[in-house]
Design a protein around this motif. Structure first.
Motif, PDB file in Angstrom:
ATOM      1  N   GLU A   1      17.347   2.981  -1.249  1.00 58.53           N
ATOM      2  CA  GLU A   1      18.586   3.585  -1.746  1.00 58.53           C
ATOM      3  C   GLU A   1      18.278   4.815  -2.594  1.00 58.53           C
ATOM      4  OE1 GLU A   1      22.404   4.557  -2.147  1.00 58.53           O
ATOM      5  OE2 GLU A   1      21.570   3.085  -0.754  1.00 58.53           O
ATOM      6  N   GLU A   2      17.244   4.745  -3.414  1.00 57.53           N
ATOM      7  CA  GLU A   2      16.848   5.915  -4.206  1.00 57.53           C
ATOM      8  C   GLU A   2      16.477   7.081  -3.294  1.00 57.53           C
ATOM      9  OE1 GLU A   2      13.654   4.893  -6.847  1.00 57.53           O
ATOM     10  OE2 GLU A   2      14.911   3.572  -8.068  1.00 57.53           O
ATOM     11  N   LYS A   3      15.717   6.793  -2.245  1.00 55.24           N
ATOM     12  CA  LYS A   3      15.310   7.851  -1.299  1.00 55.24           C
ATOM     13  C   LYS A   3      16.528   8.438  -0.589  1.00 55.24           C
ATOM     14  CE  LYS A   3      10.874   7.621  -1.913  1.00 55.24           C
ATOM     15  NZ  LYS A   3      10.177   8.661  -2.631  1.00 55.24           N
ATOM     16  N   ARG A   4      17.480   7.607  -0.230  1.00 58.67           N
ATOM     17  CA  ARG A   4      18.702   8.103   0.421  1.00 58.67           C
ATOM     18  C   ARG A   4      19.474   9.031  -0.515  1.00 58.67           C
ATOM     19  NH1 ARG A   4      20.384   2.478   3.360  1.00 58.67           N
ATOM     20  NH2 ARG A   4      19.297   2.895   5.316  1.00 58.67           N
ATOM     21  N   GLN A   5      19.594   8.632  -1.764  1.00 61.25           N
ATOM     22  CA  GLN A   5      20.301   9.470  -2.731  1.00 61.25           C
ATOM     23  C   GLN A   5      19.560  10.781  -2.947  1.00 61.25           C
ATOM     24  OE1 GLN A   5      20.932   7.096  -6.253  1.00 61.25           O
ATOM     25  NE2 GLN A   5      22.357   5.715  -5.218  1.00 61.25           N
ATOM     26  N   GLU A   6      18.242  10.732  -3.025  1.00 64.05           N
ATOM     27  CA  GLU A   6      17.445  11.940  -3.186  1.00 64.05           C
ATOM     28  C   GLU A   6      17.605  12.857  -1.974  1.00 64.05           C
ATOM     29  OE1 GLU A   6      14.623  14.698  -4.781  1.00 64.05           O
ATOM     30  OE2 GLU A   6      15.976  13.221  -5.645  1.00 64.05           O
TER      31      GLU A   6
ATOM     32  N   ALA B   1       0.830  -1.206   0.000  1.00 61.43           N
ATOM     33  CA  ALA B   1       0.000   0.000   0.000  1.00 61.43           C
ATOM     34  C   ALA B   1       0.866   1.258   0.000  1.00 61.43           C
ATOM     35  CB  ALA B   1      -0.925  -0.006   1.216  1.00 61.43           C
ATOM     36  N   ASP B   2       1.942   1.254   0.782  1.00 58.51           N
ATOM     37  CA  ASP B   2       2.785   2.452   0.920  1.00 58.51           C
ATOM     38  C   ASP B   2       3.798   2.608  -0.210  1.00 58.51           C
ATOM     39  OD1 ASP B   2       1.453   2.962   3.281  1.00 58.51           O
ATOM     40  OD2 ASP B   2       3.102   2.353   4.590  1.00 58.51           O
ATOM     41  N   TYR B   3       4.347   1.482  -0.700  1.00 59.63           N
ATOM     42  CA  TYR B   3       5.458   1.559  -1.655  1.00 59.63           C
ATOM     43  C   TYR B   3       5.204   0.840  -2.967  1.00 59.63           C
ATOM     44  CZ  TYR B   3       7.602   2.941   2.712  1.00 59.63           C
ATOM     45  OH  TYR B   3       7.873   3.560   3.902  1.00 59.63           O
ATOM     46  N   GLY B   4       4.059   0.186  -3.091  1.00 56.53           N
ATOM     47  CA  GLY B   4       3.723  -0.488  -4.334  1.00 56.53           C
ATOM     48  C   GLY B   4       4.352  -1.855  -4.491  1.00 56.53           C
ATOM     49  N   THR B   5       5.079  -2.321  -3.481  1.00 60.06           N
ATOM     50  CA  THR B   5       5.712  -3.629  -3.546  1.00 60.06           C
ATOM     51  C   THR B   5       5.993  -4.127  -2.138  1.00 60.06           C
ATOM     52  OG1 THR B   5       7.551  -4.928  -4.455  1.00 60.06           O
ATOM     53  CG2 THR B   5       8.061  -2.709  -3.710  1.00 60.06           C
TER      54      THR B   5
ATOM     55  N   PRO C   1      11.507  -7.594  -0.922  1.00 58.51           N
ATOM     56  CA  PRO C   1      12.611  -7.005  -0.160  1.00 58.51           C
ATOM     57  C   PRO C   1      13.674  -6.338  -1.033  1.00 58.51           C
ATOM     58  CG  PRO C   1      12.080  -9.177   0.715  1.00 58.51           C
ATOM     59  CD  PRO C   1      11.283  -8.991  -0.547  1.00 58.51           C
ATOM     60  N   GLU C   2      14.000  -6.929  -2.167  1.00 60.61           N
ATOM     61  CA  GLU C   2      15.022  -6.332  -3.031  1.00 60.61           C
ATOM     62  C   GLU C   2      14.528  -5.021  -3.641  1.00 60.61           C
ATOM     63  OE1 GLU C   2      16.508  -9.180  -5.847  1.00 60.61           O
ATOM     64  OE2 GLU C   2      17.057 -10.608  -4.264  1.00 60.61           O
ATOM     65  N   GLU C   3      13.273  -4.997  -4.027  1.00 60.08           N
ATOM     66  CA  GLU C   3      12.693  -3.775  -4.590  1.00 60.08           C
ATOM     67  C   GLU C   3      12.603  -2.689  -3.513  1.00 60.08           C
ATOM     68  OE1 GLU C   3      11.033  -1.261  -7.512  1.00 60.08           O
ATOM     69  OE2 GLU C   3      12.204  -3.097  -7.649  1.00 60.08           O
ATOM     70  N   LEU C   4      12.227  -3.094  -2.297  1.00 58.75           N
ATOM     71  CA  LEU C   4      12.167  -2.130  -1.193  1.00 58.75           C
ATOM     72  C   LEU C   4      13.552  -1.571  -0.880  1.00 58.75           C
ATOM     73  CD1 LEU C   4       9.605  -3.948   1.120  1.00 58.75           C
ATOM     74  CD2 LEU C   4       9.244  -1.782  -0.090  1.00 58.75           C
ATOM     75  N   ALA C   5      14.573  -2.418  -0.942  1.00 61.34           N
ATOM     76  CA  ALA C   5      15.945  -1.954  -0.714  1.00 61.34           C
ATOM     77  C   ALA C   5      16.362  -0.964  -1.802  1.00 61.34           C
ATOM     78  CB  ALA C   5      16.905  -3.141  -0.664  1.00 61.34           C
ATOM     79  N   ARG C   6      15.974  -1.238  -3.036  1.00 59.62           N
ATOM     80  CA  ARG C   6      16.294  -0.326  -4.138  1.00 59.62           C
ATOM     81  C   ARG C   6      15.590   1.018  -3.934  1.00 59.62           C
ATOM     82  NH1 ARG C   6      14.238   1.735  -8.289  1.00 59.62           N
ATOM     83  NH2 ARG C   6      12.281   0.596  -8.223  1.00 59.62           N
ATOM     84  N   LEU C   7      14.320   0.970  -3.544  1.00 58.93           N
ATOM     85  CA  LEU C   7      13.581   2.208  -3.279  1.00 58.93           C
ATOM     86  C   LEU C   7      14.204   2.998  -2.132  1.00 58.93           C
ATOM     87  CD1 LEU C   7       9.893   0.913  -3.593  1.00 58.93           C
ATOM     88  CD2 LEU C   7      11.085   2.472  -5.152  1.00 58.93           C
TER      89      LEU C   7
END
Length: 105
Positions: free
Chosen positions: A72-77, A57-61, A64-70
């Motif tokens: 990392e994207e948020k950290r970079q942003e 509901a919150d992240y669309g997935t 675990p690997e996709e959540l980790a990628r998301l």
């Protein structure tokens, strides 16, 4: 006087009874452990399903690997935004220093 065979048989019977009592106690403990473990497993499975639903509901997935990628994207942003804000603050300081120098001079 009891015969040696009867004494040996009585001792053997007593040992077997003690062993049987110990085995029954161990069985009951193991059965209780099994019931608790099954309850814990059901609870953990329900909790996992709830967390997966919330992640979807919150992240669309819930992968675990996709959540980790998301993440990392948020950290970079966030790092990019902090750097931009740092640069903005530095520019404001420079402008303020310039205004103060103009005013003093």
């Amino acid at each position: 006087m009891p015969t040696p065979t009867k004494v040996v048989s009585a001792d053997a019977d007593a040992r077997l009874e003690r062993e049987l009592a110990g085995l029954k106690t161990e069985y009951e403990r193991l059965r209780d452990d099994k019931v608790r473990t099954e309850q814990d497993l059901r609870h953990q499975q329900a909790q996992l399903a709830e967390l997966e639903a919330r992640a979807r509901a919150d992240y669309g997935t819930a992968d675990p690997e996709e959540l980790a990628r998301l993440l990392e994207e948020k950290r970079q942003e966030n790092a990019r935004l902090v750097a931009e804000y740092r640069d903005h603050i530095a520019a404001v300081r420079r402008d303020l220093d310039a205004v103060e120098q103009d005013f003093a001079g």
